[in-house]
Motif scaffolding. Structure first.
Motif, short mmCIF file in Angstrom:
data_model
loop_
_atom_site.label_atom_id
_atom_site.label_comp_id
_atom_site.label_asym_id
_atom_site.label_seq_id
_atom_site.Cartn_x
_atom_site.Cartn_y
_atom_site.Cartn_z
N TYR A 56 -41.14 -44.35 -11.45
CA TYR A 56 -41.63 -43.04 -11.86
C TYR A 56 -40.74 -42.48 -12.97
CZ TYR A 56 -42.16 -37.99 -11.85
OH TYR A 56 -42.31 -36.69 -12.25
N ASN A 57 -39.43 -42.54 -12.78
CA ASN A 57 -38.51 -41.98 -13.78
C ASN A 57 -38.62 -42.71 -15.12
OD1 ASN A 57 -37.43 -39.87 -12.28
ND2 ASN A 57 -35.91 -41.20 -11.32
N LYS A 60 -41.83 -41.49 -16.69
CA LYS A 60 -41.64 -40.10 -17.13
C LYS A 60 -40.83 -40.07 -18.43
CE LYS A 60 -39.60 -35.74 -15.69
NZ LYS A 60 -38.80 -35.06 -14.70
N GLN A 64 -42.10 -38.51 -21.95
CA GLN A 64 -41.39 -37.45 -22.66
C GLN A 64 -41.02 -37.89 -24.07
OE1 GLN A 64 -38.22 -36.54 -19.86
NE2 GLN A 64 -39.29 -34.67 -19.24
N ALA A 87 -48.29 -30.80 -18.92
CA ALA A 87 -47.03 -31.14 -18.24
C ALA A 87 -46.18 -29.88 -18.15
CB ALA A 87 -46.28 -32.22 -19.03
N ASP A 91 -42.69 -31.19 -13.80
CA ASP A 91 -43.27 -32.54 -13.88
C ASP A 91 -42.23 -33.54 -14.31
OD1 ASP A 91 -45.82 -31.79 -13.08
OD2 ASP A 91 -46.40 -31.26 -15.11
#
Length: 91
Positions: A56-57, A60, A64, A87, A91
């Motif tokens: 997930y990180n 993400k 970004q 977002a 989030d």
């Protein structure tokens, strides 16, 4: 007299030990019962959860980064692009 007090203390300590051993046996029994009801091994579940958090990180961070590139290309702040894509700060 001191000998009587000593014997009382020893008896009290023996009672406490016996009580604690019974509590320990009961807790171990409860733990075994609860563990047998689990669908998956707790260690495997934790490892899977940690792996999924890492994935997930990474996703993400990529998202970004892409929003940063879009913001830079448009000449706007990244927060504006994040809002456009829905977002939020959490989030």
């Amino acid at each position: 007299m001191a000998s009587e007090a000593k014997e009382k203390n020893l008896a009290s300590l023996r009672d406490s030990i016996a009580n604690l051993e019974m509590q320990q046996a009961q807790l171990e029994s409860e733990l075994a019962s609860t563990t047998s009801k689990l669908k998956n091994d707790p260690t495997a579940t934790v490892k899977r959860h940690i792996r999924l958090l890492h994935e997930y990180n990474e996703i993400k961070d990529i998202g970004q980064g892409l929003m940063g590139l879009i913001a830079e290309g448009r000449g706007v702040r990244q927060i504006e692009v994040e809002r456009e894509f829905g977002a939020g700060e959490k989030d």
